[in-house]
Design an enzyme around this catalytic site. Structure first.
Site, PDB file in Angstrom:
ATOM      1  N   ARG A   1       0.784  -1.232   0.000  1.00  0.00           N
ATOM      2  CA  ARG A   1       0.000   0.000   0.000  1.00  0.00           C
ATOM      3  C   ARG A   1       0.820   1.289   0.000  1.00  0.00           C
ATOM      4  O   ARG A   1       0.248   2.381   0.052  1.00  0.00           O
ATOM      5  CB  ARG A   1      -0.996   0.042   1.172  1.00  0.00           C
ATOM      6  CG  ARG A   1      -2.014  -1.079   1.139  1.00  0.00           C
ATOM      7  CD  ARG A   1      -3.194  -0.780   2.017  1.00  0.00           C
ATOM      8  NE  ARG A   1      -2.886  -0.955   3.428  1.00  0.00           N
ATOM      9  CZ  ARG A   1      -3.816  -0.965   4.394  1.00  0.00           C
ATOM     10  NH1 ARG A   1      -5.078  -0.788   4.082  1.00  0.00           N
ATOM     11  NH2 ARG A   1      -3.483  -1.138   5.661  1.00  0.00           N
ATOM     12  N   ASP A   2       2.135   1.193  -0.086  1.00  0.00           N
ATOM     13  CA  ASP A   2       2.927   2.430  -0.148  1.00  0.00           C
ATOM     14  C   ASP A   2       4.199   2.222  -0.964  1.00  0.00           C
ATOM     15  O   ASP A   2       5.293   2.637  -0.566  1.00  0.00           O
ATOM     16  CB  ASP A   2       3.263   2.911   1.263  1.00  0.00           C
ATOM     17  CG  ASP A   2       3.586   4.402   1.309  1.00  0.00           C
ATOM     18  OD1 ASP A   2       3.197   5.120   0.362  1.00  0.00           O
ATOM     19  OD2 ASP A   2       4.208   4.850   2.283  1.00  0.00           O
ATOM     20  N   ILE A   3       4.060   1.568  -2.115  1.00  0.00           N
ATOM     21  CA  ILE A   3       5.199   1.383  -3.008  1.00  0.00           C
ATOM     22  C   ILE A   3       5.531   2.718  -3.668  1.00  0.00           C
ATOM     23  O   ILE A   3       4.680   3.359  -4.296  1.00  0.00           O
ATOM     24  CB  ILE A   3       4.889   0.325  -4.096  1.00  0.00           C
ATOM     25  CG1 ILE A   3       4.717  -1.060  -3.459  1.00  0.00           C
ATOM     26  CG2 ILE A   3       5.986   0.292  -5.163  1.00  0.00           C
ATOM     27  CD1 ILE A   3       5.969  -1.624  -2.824  1.00  0.00           C
TER      28      ILE A   3
END
Length: 253
Positions: A80-82
């Site tokens: 969820r935070d690439i």
């Protein structure tokens, strides 16, 4: 949340995920000891290099996809935070995923998340719209990261119509930017500056409809990755003067 974070780190065992060593509590703070990646993040590489060439982006893509395959299939974790600052490199040319502070663990492969966490501008359109999302949202974020590394700037907001990629972006407010991401076509790479294979690879990642995005297995077999094999990401790392390729003194090497 902290326990979930530590559990995810402790249980992760992949050469494409930054290793967890230990955690301890002292003086009101929890300290997490993790693997040292001496090349820093891809964001730092971008700042040092200005842009990243296609052959290196192919190898970066391959390793990140292998890391995502492990997280998605083995650990049932949606990152969820690439983004470039969460992708670390070392002098061996290894690219590893880090920062599980906003990761979500899915009970099964058909579960969907509805929470809104992570770096907003890297979110997929369905996440920004508050819709349910799944593993494919990480693929969108990877696509945006690749475009940023290739162009030397974040692809949103867009440049003026008809301008070159070096032109100044259109000024948009924060909410206008989110609206633009949701309502407009995804960013593309200009031709002929970039190869057809790379442009197609990025297009496969940046599909606004989640079910049309490339699957990890298909992306790993994509001609873009097949075309560029053997390039060492370690060549991108800026080293202090006098250091050899492994961080050793030149005389010692």
């Amino acid at each position: 949340q902290i326990n979930q974070e530590l559990r995810a780190l402790y249980e992760a065992s992949s050469e494409f995920v930054v290793k967890y060593h230990q955690a301890f509590y002292d003086s009101g703070a929890i300290t997490i000891v993790m693997e040292y990646m001496d090349g820093g993040s891809l964001l730092q590489v971008l700042r040092d290099q200005g842009k990243v060439a296609e052959p290196y982006l192919a190898e970066i893509s391959r390793q990140v996809l292998l890391g995502l395959r492990y997280l998605h299939k083995e650990r049932r974790i949606l990152h969820r935070d690439i983004k470039p600052s969460n992708l670390l490199v070392n002098h061996r040319g290894e690219v590893k995923i880090t920062d599980f502070g906003v990761s979500g663990q899915l009970a099964n492969s058909v579960s969907k998340c509805v929470s809104w966490v992570g770096t907003i501008t890297y979110m997929s359109p369905e996440r920004i719209s508050g819709e349910k999302y799944g593993y494919d949202s990480d693929i969108w974020s990877l696509g945006l990261s690749l475009v940023e590394l290739a162009l030397g700037r974040f692809p949103y907001p867009p440049t003026e119509p008809g301008s070159t990629q070096e032109a100044q972006p259109i000024k948009l407010s924060f909410w206008d930017l989110l609206h633009y991401i949701v309502e407009n076509p995804p960013p593309t790479l200009p031709s002929p500056q970039f190869s057809a294979e790379f442009r197609d690879f990025v297009s496969s990642c940046l599909q606004k409809e989640p079910d049309r995005r490339g699957k990890i297995g298909d992306l790993l077999a994509h001609p873009f990755l097949e075309k560029h094999k053997g390039f060492k990401v370690s060549d991108l790392i800026k080293r202090p003067e006098g250091e050899g390729p492994s961080g050793m003194d030149v005389d010692e090497a």
